[in-house]
Design an enzyme around this catalytic site. Structure first.
Site, mmCIF file in Angstrom:
data_model
loop_
_atom_site.group_PDB
_atom_site.id
_atom_site.type_symbol
_atom_site.label_atom_id
_atom_site.label_comp_id
_atom_site.label_asym_id
_atom_site.label_seq_id
_atom_site.Cartn_x
_atom_site.Cartn_y
_atom_site.Cartn_z
ATOM 1 N N CYS A 327 0.834 -1.201 0.000
ATOM 2 C CA CYS A 327 0.000 0.000 0.000
ATOM 3 C C CYS A 327 0.875 1.260 0.000
ATOM 4 C CB CYS A 327 -0.985 -0.009 1.162
ATOM 5 S SG CYS A 327 -0.204 -0.292 2.745
ATOM 6 N N GLU A 361 -2.640 0.924 -4.614
ATOM 7 C CA GLU A 361 -2.129 -0.360 -4.124
ATOM 8 C C GLU A 361 -1.342 -0.986 -5.282
ATOM 9 O OE1 GLU A 361 -3.376 -1.136 -1.017
ATOM 10 O OE2 GLU A 361 -2.731 -3.216 -0.805
#
Ligand SMILES: C[S@@+](CC[C@H](N)C(=O)[O-])C[C@H]1O[C@@H](n2cnc3c(N)ncnc32)[C@H](O)[C@@H]1O
Length: 379
Positions: A327, A361
């Protein structure tokens, strides 16, 4: 997507661009940022353009006897009050105004209410957590129960050191990964990927791109088994680890819900996992696990923003195949620098979990360089 709070609310920062332009920007920035690793072709997993967030949290703003949802302002000058939010899942979108209508004249539920969290699933279940700056007790339960019955929601009340659960503290979700359906029980206050549709595609991407000879899988940072459950059919056995007790509890339930017996979920931090694999420390939590009996071909890591620590980097280097979901592109880049001499990137993707923001992401599939050469030679 259009929102009347664009430019005022601090949640959506890329609002001036169309969704297509946002994706193009994220793609170009990613390729630019990772070109030093030879990345020039990446898969893009898009989000729905509105109503995509299955988890959301709003502050509550009090104006005398009235209340409203509030978000931080884009210009960072305090908060903006809102009556709706276009990025939350439809079931959150429709319950938000109903909750305000029900509690505005109810002193017990309204007084000192600080924020409300929503958690929903593809099955439409709704778990609402009301967080207070006052002590709550049985008298709160009575009013809370009426609200939960009326709106058909699961309700939790929280205040300092107090957590009052009126029915369940979890929701059940069903996700479709490349045509296969999986069920998950997800607990309040544990990690979940915020964008349910992108989450299913993200698991599907990993599953379709697993390379090499698949034997056993080792996973760190497994959460409630979000990837583990769906990936397990690709491997003989899986050992999956995670620091959070709550997530490990739901991961074990999720194995049962999906009739899977090839996974062992163990509560171990990434640091402890490294110690266990390197035989530096013996853990009672591993007393029923014969580590030497595993024949690991792949390791899967999905760490928090801080990425992999030095010991975990050394751990992943023991594996022929690494699947790294991240992330934070900043820490991913840092970690790839440690791996790139020994590994080749064979797939790279961005998953647009956070549409309308600059966050993204990222998924990378790496394979030991010697192995790729060996395979080419043998073929
Ligand atoms: C980005 S989430 C990914 C979870 C899971 N893969 C998913 O898709 O839902 C990172 C997970 O790492 C866990 N975690 C945080 N620090 C950890 C650590 N030091 N060791 C092991 N797990 C950790 C968190 O509890 C969280 O569940």
């Amino acid at each position: 997507m259009q929102c009347k709070y664009f430019g005022i609310c601090g949640s959506c920062t890329l609002y001036k661009k169309s969704y297509k332009e946002q994706l193009e920007l994220k793609k170009n920035e990613t390729i630019n940022s990772f070109k030093e690793f030879g990345v020039n072709n990446i898969d893009i997993i898009a989000s729905n353009t509105s109503h995509f967030r299955c988890r959301a949290e709003f502050r509550i703003y009090h104006i005398e006897d009235d209340i409203s949802y509030a978000m931080n302002r884009l210009d960072r000058q305090g908060v903006v009050t809102i009556d709706s939010c276009e990025i939350v899942h439809n079931s959150i979108y429709s319950v938000m105004p109903k909750i305000i209508d029900e509690i505005v004249d109810n002193k017990m539920l309204r007084f000192k209410l600080f924020s409300i969290e929503f958690l929903t699933s593809n099955l439409g279940e709704m778990l609402v957590t009301m967080i207070y700056h006052k002590k709550i007790d049985e008298s709160w339960d009575e009013e809370g129960k009426k609200l939960s019955d009326k709106l058909n929601i699961k309700l939790i009340g929280r205040s300092r050191k107090v957590r009052r659960v009126l029915s369940d503290d979890f929701i059940t979700d069903e996700i479709n990964v490349n045509g296969d359906k999986y069920r998950y029980q997800i607990y309040e206050n544990s990690f979940i990927q915020p964008n349910c549709a992108v989450n299913a595609k993200m698991i599907g991407w990993v599953k379709s791109n697993l390379a090499g000879d698949k034997r056993d899988l080792l996973e760190a940072y497994c959460g409630h088994g979000n990837f583990t459950i769906a990936l397990s059919s690709e491997f003989n056995r899986v050992l999956a680890t995670e620091i959070s007790k709550t997530s490990i509890k739901s991961a074990k339930i999720n194995c049962t819900l999906n009739n899977i017996d090839s996974i062992k979920f163990i509560r171990l931090s990434a640091e402890e996992l490294t110690e266990a694999i390197n035989k530096k420390r013996v853990f009672t939590r591993l007393k029923d696990v014969d580590l030497d009996s595993y024949n690991f071909s792949h390791i899967f890591v999905d760490p928090p923003r801080s990425g992999l620590d030095e010991h975990s980097i050394n751990l992943v280097k023991k594996f022929d195949n690494i699947i790294y979901v991240s992330c934070s592109q900043e820490t991913l880049k840092r970690d790839l620098k440690e791996l790139i001499d020994e590994y080749e990137i064979i797939n790279f993707a961005i998953f647009d979990q956070f549409a309308y923001t600059s966050h993204v992401e990222t998924g990378v599939i790496l394979r030991k360089i010697g192995l790729i050469r060996k395979e080419k030679y043998e073929n």
